[in-house]
Scaffold this motif. Structure first.
Motif, PDB file in Angstrom:
ATOM      1  N   TYR A 232       0.811  -1.225   0.000  1.00 23.55           N
ATOM      2  CA  TYR A 232       0.000   0.000   0.000  1.00 23.55           C
ATOM      3  C   TYR A 232       0.842   1.273   0.000  1.00 23.55           C
ATOM      4  O   TYR A 232       0.345   2.359   0.325  1.00 23.55           O
ATOM      5  N   THR A 233       2.114   1.154  -0.370  1.00 24.35           N
ATOM      6  CA  THR A 233       2.941   2.329  -0.658  1.00 24.35           C
ATOM      7  C   THR A 233       2.991   2.597  -2.169  1.00 24.35           C
ATOM      8  O   THR A 233       3.759   3.454  -2.601  1.00 24.35           O
ATOM      9  N   GLN A 234       2.191   1.863  -2.933  1.00 23.63           N
ATOM     10  CA  GLN A 234       2.103   2.018  -4.383  1.00 23.63           C
ATOM     11  C   GLN A 234       3.487   2.033  -5.029  1.00 23.63           C
ATOM     12  O   GLN A 234       3.934   3.033  -5.603  1.00 23.63           O
ATOM     13  N   GLY A 235       4.172   0.905  -4.869  1.00 25.65           N
ATOM     14  CA  GLY A 235       5.448   0.742  -5.537  1.00 25.65           C
ATOM     15  C   GLY A 235       6.634   1.299  -4.778  1.00 25.65           C
ATOM     16  O   GLY A 235       7.653   1.634  -5.378  1.00 25.65           O
ATOM     17  N   GLY A 236       6.504   1.384  -3.449  1.00 23.23           N
ATOM     18  CA  GLY A 236       7.648   1.792  -2.640  1.00 23.23           C
ATOM     19  C   GLY A 236       7.788   3.284  -2.410  1.00 23.23           C
ATOM     20  O   GLY A 236       8.875   3.763  -2.073  1.00 23.23           O
ATOM     21  N   GLN A 237       6.704   4.040  -2.564  1.00 26.44           N
ATOM     22  CA  GLN A 237       6.747   5.469  -2.240  1.00 26.44           C
ATOM     23  C   GLN A 237       6.860   5.669  -0.730  1.00 26.44           C
ATOM     24  O   GLN A 237       6.556   4.775   0.054  1.00 26.44           O
ATOM     25  N   ASP A 238       7.260   6.860  -0.330  1.00 34.68           N
ATOM     26  CA  ASP A 238       7.405   7.166   1.096  1.00 34.68           C
ATOM     27  C   ASP A 238       6.101   7.676   1.681  1.00 34.68           C
ATOM     28  O   ASP A 238       6.035   8.738   2.329  1.00 34.68           O
TER      29      ASP A 238
ATOM     30  N   ASN B  49     -10.230  -3.945  -9.150  1.00 38.79           N
ATOM     31  CA  ASN B  49     -10.964  -3.429 -10.312  1.00 38.79           C
ATOM     32  C   ASN B  49     -10.480  -2.047 -10.732  1.00 38.79           C
ATOM     33  O   ASN B  49     -10.397  -1.749 -11.922  1.00 38.79           O
ATOM     34  N   SER B  50     -10.139  -1.206  -9.766  1.00 38.06           N
ATOM     35  CA  SER B  50      -9.777   0.186 -10.065  1.00 38.06           C
ATOM     36  C   SER B  50      -8.336   0.516  -9.719  1.00 38.06           C
ATOM     37  O   SER B  50      -7.905   1.662  -9.875  1.00 38.06           O
ATOM     38  N   GLY B  51      -7.580  -0.454  -9.216  1.00 32.61           N
ATOM     39  CA  GLY B  51      -6.186  -0.209  -8.870  1.00 32.61           C
ATOM     40  C   GLY B  51      -6.043   0.894  -7.836  1.00 32.61           C
ATOM     41  O   GLY B  51      -6.697   0.867  -6.795  1.00 32.61           O
ATOM     42  N   TRP B  52      -5.206   1.889  -8.155  1.00 33.89           N
ATOM     43  CA  TRP B  52      -4.920   2.992  -7.235  1.00 33.89           C
ATOM     44  C   TRP B  52      -5.770   4.213  -7.538  1.00 33.89           C
ATOM     45  O   TRP B  52      -5.426   5.332  -7.150  1.00 33.89           O
ATOM     46  N   ALA B  53      -6.902   4.023  -8.196  1.00 36.19           N
ATOM     47  CA  ALA B  53      -7.698   5.159  -8.670  1.00 36.19           C
ATOM     48  C   ALA B  53      -8.163   6.080  -7.543  1.00 36.19           C
ATOM     49  O   ALA B  53      -8.315   7.285  -7.747  1.00 36.19           O
ATOM     50  N   MET B  54      -8.379   5.553  -6.355  1.00 36.02           N
ATOM     51  CA  MET B  54      -8.793   6.410  -5.234  1.00 36.02           C
ATOM     52  C   MET B  54      -7.687   7.415  -4.901  1.00 36.02           C
ATOM     53  O   MET B  54      -7.970   8.543  -4.484  1.00 36.02           O
ATOM     54  N   ASN B  55      -6.424   6.983  -5.039  1.00 29.72           N
ATOM     55  CA  ASN B  55      -5.258   7.869  -4.941  1.00 29.72           C
ATOM     56  C   ASN B  55      -5.253   8.698  -3.654  1.00 29.72           C
ATOM     57  O   ASN B  55      -4.914   9.878  -3.660  1.00 29.72           O
ATOM     58  N   HIS B  56      -5.598   8.070  -2.563  1.00 32.06           N
ATOM     59  CA  HIS B  56      -5.735   8.778  -1.281  1.00 32.06           C
ATOM     60  C   HIS B  56      -4.506   8.493  -0.410  1.00 32.06           C
ATOM     61  O   HIS B  56      -4.418   7.462   0.238  1.00 32.06           O
ATOM     62  N   GLN B  57      -3.559   9.415  -0.430  1.00 30.84           N
ATOM     63  CA  GLN B  57      -2.398   9.289   0.438  1.00 30.84           C
ATOM     64  C   GLN B  57      -2.804   9.569   1.887  1.00 30.84           C
ATOM     65  O   GLN B  57      -3.633  10.438   2.158  1.00 30.84           O
TER      66      GLN B  57
ATOM     67  N   ILE C  74       6.747  -1.181   6.170  1.00 28.27           N
ATOM     68  CA  ILE C  74       7.118   0.057   5.492  1.00 28.27           C
ATOM     69  C   ILE C  74       8.372   0.615   6.161  1.00 28.27           C
ATOM     70  O   ILE C  74       8.725   0.219   7.281  1.00 28.27           O
ATOM     71  N   SER C  75       9.028   1.522   5.493  1.00 25.28           N
ATOM     72  CA  SER C  75      10.233   2.134   6.055  1.00 25.28           C
ATOM     73  C   SER C  75       9.871   3.288   6.976  1.00 25.28           C
ATOM     74  O   SER C  75       8.762   3.835   6.903  1.00 25.28           O
ATOM     75  N   ALA C  76      10.814   3.661   7.806  1.00 28.15           N
ATOM     76  CA  ALA C  76      10.612   4.838   8.655  1.00 28.15           C
ATOM     77  C   ALA C  76      10.445   6.087   7.807  1.00 28.15           C
ATOM     78  O   ALA C  76       9.760   7.041   8.214  1.00 28.15           O
ATOM     79  N   LYS C  77      11.021   6.087   6.603  1.00 29.24           N
ATOM     80  CA  LYS C  77      10.882   7.248   5.717  1.00 29.24           C
ATOM     81  C   LYS C  77       9.417   7.515   5.376  1.00 29.24           C
ATOM     82  O   LYS C  77       9.017   8.666   5.197  1.00 29.24           O
ATOM     83  N   ALA C  78       8.623   6.464   5.244  1.00 29.27           N
ATOM     84  CA  ALA C  78       7.212   6.662   4.921  1.00 29.27           C
ATOM     85  C   ALA C  78       6.509   7.452   6.020  1.00 29.27           C
ATOM     86  O   ALA C  78       5.639   8.292   5.740  1.00 29.27           O
ATOM     87  N   TYR C  79       6.895   7.181   7.261  1.00 30.58           N
ATOM     88  CA  TYR C  79       6.307   7.913   8.389  1.00 30.58           C
ATOM     89  C   TYR C  79       6.741   9.378   8.363  1.00 30.58           C
ATOM     90  O   TYR C  79       5.909  10.289   8.451  1.00 30.58           O
ATOM     91  N   HIS C  80       8.016   9.601   8.210  1.00 28.63           N
ATOM     92  CA  HIS C  80       8.542  10.969   8.319  1.00 28.63           C
ATOM     93  C   HIS C  80       8.285  11.797   7.064  1.00 28.63           C
ATOM     94  O   HIS C  80       8.035  13.004   7.164  1.00 28.63           O
ATOM     95  N   ASN C  81       8.329  11.164   5.886  1.00 27.53           N
ATOM     96  CA  ASN C  81       8.147  11.903   4.638  1.00 27.53           C
ATOM     97  C   ASN C  81       6.716  11.847   4.107  1.00 27.53           C
ATOM     98  O   ASN C  81       6.369  12.606   3.191  1.00 27.53           O
ATOM     99  N   GLY C  82       5.914  10.927   4.661  1.00 33.75           N
ATOM    100  CA  GLY C  82       4.523  10.794   4.231  1.00 33.75           C
ATOM    101  C   GLY C  82       3.559  11.317   5.274  1.00 33.75           C
ATOM    102  O   GLY C  82       2.989  12.395   5.152  1.00 33.75           O
ATOM    103  N   TRP C  83       3.432  10.562   6.349  1.00 32.06           N
ATOM    104  CA  TRP C  83       2.506  10.919   7.432  1.00 32.06           C
ATOM    105  C   TRP C  83       2.784  12.303   8.007  1.00 32.06           C
ATOM    106  O   TRP C  83       1.869  13.115   8.202  1.00 32.06           O
ATOM    107  N   ALA C  84       4.042  12.592   8.303  1.00 28.33           N
ATOM    108  CA  ALA C  84       4.375  13.814   9.036  1.00 28.33           C
ATOM    109  C   ALA C  84       4.536  15.033   8.124  1.00 28.33           C
ATOM    110  O   ALA C  84       4.922  16.107   8.603  1.00 28.33           O
ATOM    111  N   VAL C  85       4.221  14.894   6.841  1.00 29.09           N
ATOM    112  CA  VAL C  85       4.319  16.013   5.901  1.00 29.09           C
ATOM    113  C   VAL C  85       2.907  16.391   5.450  1.00 29.09           C
ATOM    114  O   VAL C  85       2.299  15.701   4.651  1.00 29.09           O
TER     115      VAL C  85
END
Length: 422
Positions: A170-176, A185-193, A215-226
Motif C-alpha cells: 500500500y505504498t504504491q510501488g515503494g513510495q514514502d 478493479n480500479s487499482g490505485w484510482a482512489m489515490n488517497h495518500q 514500510i520504512s521509517a521514511k514513509a512515516y517521516h516523509n509521508g505521514w508527518a508532511v
C-alpha cells in the motif's frame, strides 16, 4: 450506500437506575458492549456498521468490538470461554473473507465475507479499517496466552494473518507514504495518500511493525508527518495544540488510534501525544462552553463534537464544522484525558436527556437539542471507543495488551517514538 434518517422513530423506554459513579461507568460499558455481543452478525460474529444495516459488517468498528469483548470478559459481562468462542468465530471468518494483499475491505457481507463497496471505486483493501481491526486482534493475541487448544488456535490464526498482511504493498510501488485504498478493479484510482494529523497514526505504527511486509521509517517521516495539518503548534483558549486542524478537528482523532496505542508518555520528534490528545479534548469542550453559535444545551455538562449521525445525515462535527450536534462518544471516549469533565457529560446524557438518548445498547449515536432531534441508531465505530476508552481510564487494559506486543515495541522504536511501555 445512503441511509435516510427519519426525524423521529419509536424507541423502547429503558429503565435508568440511579447509580454511583463507578457503577454508572460499568452500566454504560455493559450496555454499550451489548452492541458487539447481542447485535453481532450471527454468522461472522462481526459488528454491523449500524443498527439499520444488520447484514453490512464493518471491519474497523469490529476491530473496536473485539477489544470490547476483552473488556466484557474482564468486567464479567461474559465468561472467558464465551469470549474465546466468539473471537474464534470472528477470526475464522476473517481468515476466509475477502482481502487484498492481506488487507480487508471497509465493509463486508456478514454472512459471506464478500466485499460490499464503500463507494464505486472503494471496493478493495482499506488500510485504515484494517489497522483498526489489527489493533484489536493484536490485543486479543496478547490476552489469550493459555495452553488450551482453543487459545493456541486463536493465537496461531491471528499470527498467520498478521504475517500475511502486505502493508508495504500500500505504498504504491515503494513510495514514502501509505495509500488508503487499493482495488483489483480500479487499482490505485482512489489515490488517497494517508497524511497527518487525523485518526490514521495506528496504520503507520502497524505497517512499520510488520515482520514480513514492513514500510520504512521514511514513509512515516516523509509521508505521514508532511502535511499542512500536521505540526501546526497553535493555541486556542490558552491551550496549546501541537498537531492538527484548527481547534483540533473532530474528537475521534484522539480516540481511534489510541484504543491500543498508549499515549501516556508517548513522544516523538513531533509531539507529546498525551498532551496532544488531552489538549484537543479540552479545546473541544471549551468551544462548547463558549458556544459561539448559541446552540441549545451546549455547556460544561453537554459537550463533545465528533463524526456521527445528525439531523441531516452524517458529518464530521468539530468546532469549525458545528451543526449543533452533540455525540456522546466524543466526551465518553475521552475519559482517560478528562475524567472529571467526561463524568459531568455522562451524568448529563444519562440524567437530563436520557429519556430520549438511552436505549438497549447505551446512548444513541447523537442528538441536537436546538432542532429537537435525537438519533434512533447505533454505529459500531462510535460504540466501540466508549467501552474501550472507559476501560483504559479504569484499568489501562487495552493499552497494556497492545503495547506488550514485541513487534509494536520494535515498530515504535523504528519510527523514533519513546514511551515507558517500550
Amino acid at each position: 450506500m445512503i441511509w435516510i434518517l427519519p426525524a423521529t422513530a419509536q424507541k423502547k423506554k429503558i429503565p435508568r437506575p440511579q447509580l454511583g459513579d463507578s457503577a454508572l461507568l460499568t452500566l454504560v460499558q455493559q450496555r454499550t458492549f451489548g452492541y458487539f455481543w447481542k447485535f453481532a452478525h450471527p454468522v461472522s460474529g462481526l459488528a454491523p456498521e449500524r443498527t439499520a444495516t444488520p447484514e453490512v459488517v464493518t471491519v474497523g468498528g469490529s476491530g473496536f468490538g473485539v477489544m470490547a469483548i476483552l473488556v466484557g470478559i474482564e468486567r464479567k459481562f461474559i465468561t472467558r470461554e464465551q469470549g474465546l468462542d466468539r473471537l474464534l468465530k470472528i477470526v475464522n471468518f476473517l481468515y476466509k473473507a475477502d482481502h487484498y494483499h492481506g488487507i480487508w475491505p471497509h465493509w463486508m457481507n456478514g454472512a459471506t465475507g464478500k466485499t460490499i463497496p464503500f463507494s464505486r471505486r472503494d471496493d478493495g483493501g482499506d488500510v485504515v479499517e484494517s489497522a483498526f481491526m489489527w489493533q484489536g486482534l493484536l490485543c486479543v493475541r496478547q490476552y489469550f496466552t493459555g495452553d488450551t487448544p482453543k487459545e493456541q488456535e486463536l493465537r496461531n490464526k491471528i499470527g498467520w494473518m498478521w504475517g500475511e498482511t502486505e502493508w508495504n504493498w500500500y505504498t504504491q510501488g515503494g513510495q514514502d507514504v501509505l495509500y488508503w485504498h487499493w482495488s483489483p478493479n480500479s487499482g490505485w484510482a482512489m489515490n488517497h495518500q494517508i497524511r497527518g494529523w487525523n485518526e490514521c497514526l495506528i496504520a503507520y505504527v502497524l505497517a512499520a511493525s510488520s515482520s514480513n511486509y514492513p514500510i520504512s521509517a521514511k514513509a512515516y517521516h516523509n509521508g505521514w508527518a508532511v502535511s499542512n495539518y500536521f505540526a501546526t503548534d497553535r493555541e486556542y483558549y490558552g491551550i496549546k495544540l501541537p498537531l492538527g486542524f484548527p481547534y483540533g478537528g473532530p474528537l475521534f482523532f484522539a480516540h481511534y488510534s489510541f484504543l491500543g496505542l498508549d499515549p501516556r508518555g508517548l513522544k516523538d520528534q513531533y509531539a507529546d501525544y498525551w498532551e496532544q490528545n488531552k489538549n484537543h479534548t479540552l479545546i473541544n469542550r471549551q468551544y462548547c462552553i463558549e458556544n459561539p453559535k448559541k446552540f441549545k444545551g451546549y455547556g460544561a455538562d453537554c459537550w463533545g463534537l465528533t463524526a456521527s449521525d445528525n439531523h441531516e445525515f452524517y458529518n464530521a462535527h468539530s468546532p469549525t464544522n458545528d451543526l449543533g450536534v452533540i455525540t456522546p462518544t466524543a466526551a465518553l471516549s475521552s475519559f482517560p484525558y478528562t475524567p472529571e469533565y467526561s463524568m459531568q457529560a455522562l451524568k448529563y446524557f444519562y440524567n437530563q436527556v436520557g429519556d430520549r438518548l438511552w436505549g438497549e445498547y447505551g446512548f444513541y449515536d447523537a442528538f441536537n437539542e436546538t432542532v429537537n432531534w435525537f438519533d434512533y441508531q447505533y454505529l459500531a465505530i462510535d460504540q466501540g471507543p466508549i467501552v474501550v476508552m472507559i476501560e483504559n481510564y479504569r484499568s489501562g487494559l487495552l493499552w497494556r495488551l497492545f503495547m506488550s506486543n514485541p513487534e509494536i515495541k520494535a515498530g515504535l522504536r523504528k519510527l523514533g517514538f519513546t514511551s515507558p511501555a517500550i
